[in-house]
Design a protein around this motif. Structure first.
Motif, PDB file in Angstrom:
ATOM      1  N   LEU A  24     124.742 103.597  69.510  1.00  0.00           N
ATOM      2  CA  LEU A  24     125.632 104.227  68.617  1.00  0.00           C
ATOM      3  C   LEU A  24     127.065 103.378  68.787  1.00  0.00           C
ATOM      4  O   LEU A  24     127.615 103.113  67.834  1.00  0.00           O
ATOM      5  CB  LEU A  24     126.279 105.454  68.872  1.00  0.00           C
ATOM      6  CG  LEU A  24     124.863 106.712  68.771  1.00  0.00           C
ATOM      7  CD1 LEU A  24     125.631 108.042  69.143  1.00  0.00           C
ATOM      8  CD2 LEU A  24     124.679 106.533  67.306  1.00  0.00           C
ATOM      9  N   ARG A  25     127.268 103.077  70.152  1.00  0.00           N
ATOM     10  CA  ARG A  25     128.446 102.222  70.313  1.00  0.00           C
ATOM     11  C   ARG A  25     128.275 101.302  71.718  1.00  0.00           C
ATOM     12  O   ARG A  25     127.422 101.725  72.536  1.00  0.00           O
ATOM     13  CB  ARG A  25     129.745 102.945  70.381  1.00  0.00           C
ATOM     14  CG  ARG A  25     130.075 103.650  71.571  1.00  0.00           C
ATOM     15  CD  ARG A  25     131.333 104.375  71.282  1.00  0.00           C
ATOM     16  NE  ARG A  25     130.638 105.622  70.752  1.00  0.00           N
ATOM     17  CZ  ARG A  25     131.392 106.558  69.739  1.00  0.00           C
ATOM     18  NH1 ARG A  25     132.406 106.549  69.615  1.00  0.00           N
ATOM     19  NH2 ARG A  25     130.792 107.564  69.024  1.00  0.00           N
ATOM     20  N   VAL A  26     129.053 100.220  71.757  1.00  0.00           N
ATOM     21  CA  VAL A  26     128.877  99.515  73.289  1.00  0.00           C
ATOM     22  C   VAL A  26     130.625  99.381  73.623  1.00  0.00           C
ATOM     23  O   VAL A  26     131.361  99.054  72.832  1.00  0.00           O
ATOM     24  CB  VAL A  26     128.511  98.106  72.949  1.00  0.00           C
ATOM     25  CG1 VAL A  26     128.514  97.442  74.193  1.00  0.00           C
ATOM     26  CG2 VAL A  26     126.991  98.295  72.500  1.00  0.00           C
ATOM     27  N   GLU A  27     130.884  99.828  74.860  1.00  0.00           N
ATOM     28  CA  GLU A  27     132.278  99.933  75.339  1.00  0.00           C
ATOM     29  C   GLU A  27     132.097  99.130  76.620  1.00  0.00           C
ATOM     30  O   GLU A  27     131.085  99.122  77.298  1.00  0.00           O
ATOM     31  CB  GLU A  27     132.884 101.190  75.432  1.00  0.00           C
ATOM     32  CG  GLU A  27     132.822 101.883  73.954  1.00  0.00           C
ATOM     33  CD  GLU A  27     133.514 103.185  74.023  1.00  0.00           C
ATOM     34  OE1 GLU A  27     134.394 103.254  75.222  1.00  0.00           O
ATOM     35  OE2 GLU A  27     133.361 104.063  73.487  1.00  0.00           O
ATOM     36  N   VAL A  28     133.165  98.504  76.862  1.00  0.00           N
ATOM     37  CA  VAL A  28     133.555  97.969  78.430  1.00  0.00           C
ATOM     38  C   VAL A  28     134.295  99.037  79.098  1.00  0.00           C
ATOM     39  O   VAL A  28     135.456  99.471  78.734  1.00  0.00           O
ATOM     40  CB  VAL A  28     134.270  96.585  78.178  1.00  0.00           C
ATOM     41  CG1 VAL A  28     134.532  96.288  79.540  1.00  0.00           C
ATOM     42  CG2 VAL A  28     133.361  95.657  77.415  1.00  0.00           C
ATOM     43  N   ILE A  29     133.620  99.412  80.200  1.00  0.00           N
ATOM     44  CA  ILE A  29     134.446 100.375  81.186  1.00  0.00           C
ATOM     45  C   ILE A  29     134.353 100.004  82.711  1.00  0.00           C
ATOM     46  O   ILE A  29     133.346  99.704  83.216  1.00  0.00           O
ATOM     47  CB  ILE A  29     133.822 101.682  80.922  1.00  0.00           C
ATOM     48  CG1 ILE A  29     133.639 102.388  79.405  1.00  0.00           C
ATOM     49  CG2 ILE A  29     134.346 102.858  81.892  1.00  0.00           C
ATOM     50  CD1 ILE A  29     132.753 103.670  79.494  1.00  0.00           C
ATOM     51  N   ASP A  30     135.610  99.806  83.111  1.00  0.00           N
ATOM     52  CA  ASP A  30     135.864  99.352  84.340  1.00  0.00           C
ATOM     53  C   ASP A  30     134.886  97.842  84.590  1.00  0.00           C
ATOM     54  O   ASP A  30     134.418  97.832  85.705  1.00  0.00           O
ATOM     55  CB  ASP A  30     135.228 100.381  85.602  1.00  0.00           C
ATOM     56  CG  ASP A  30     136.163 101.515  85.424  1.00  0.00           C
ATOM     57  OD1 ASP A  30     137.439 101.316  85.337  1.00  0.00           O
ATOM     58  OD2 ASP A  30     135.563 102.623  85.892  1.00  0.00           O
ATOM     59  N   GLY A  31     135.053  97.151  83.581  1.00  0.00           N
ATOM     60  CA  GLY A  31     134.605  95.711  83.525  1.00  0.00           C
ATOM     61  C   GLY A  31     133.011  95.476  83.530  1.00  0.00           C
ATOM     62  O   GLY A  31     132.359  94.717  83.325  1.00  0.00           O
TER      63      GLY A  31
END
Length: 96
Positions: A24-31
């Protein structure tokens, strides 16, 4: 599957649990890159996902609305609270 291959709409599988779903989505979290899957609503590390074309068998998913999901979550929460209240007698028994 490289992290570049994981894009919104891609069908992927998380091999540790066998969870399969559409991104659904791609996110960058803590690198680190994480992808949210439609089948669970959870985020999975992109570097641990594999393409669905590398999975065996057909993937079927039941379409549920947000209201259905929230109702199911509420029911499970109520069940857990009931078990917690009934299942613990407040005693402190030790083994041995």
């Amino acid at each position: 599957m490289s992290t570049d291959d994981v894009a919104v709409g891609a069908v992927v599988r998380y091999p540790r649990t066998g969870t399969t779903g559409k991104v659904l989505r791609v996110e960058v979290i803590d690198g680190r890159q994480y992808a949210e899957l439609d089948s669970t609503g959870l985020y999975y590390r992109v570097d641990e996902l594999i393409g669905a074309d590398r999975t065996a068998g057909k993937v079927e998913r039941e379409d549920r609305s947000l209201e259905d999901y929230l109702e199911k979550r509420k029911e499970l929460k109520e069940q857990l609270e009931e078990v917690w209240e009934k299942g613990i007698d407040q005693s402190c028994e030790g083994g041995g």
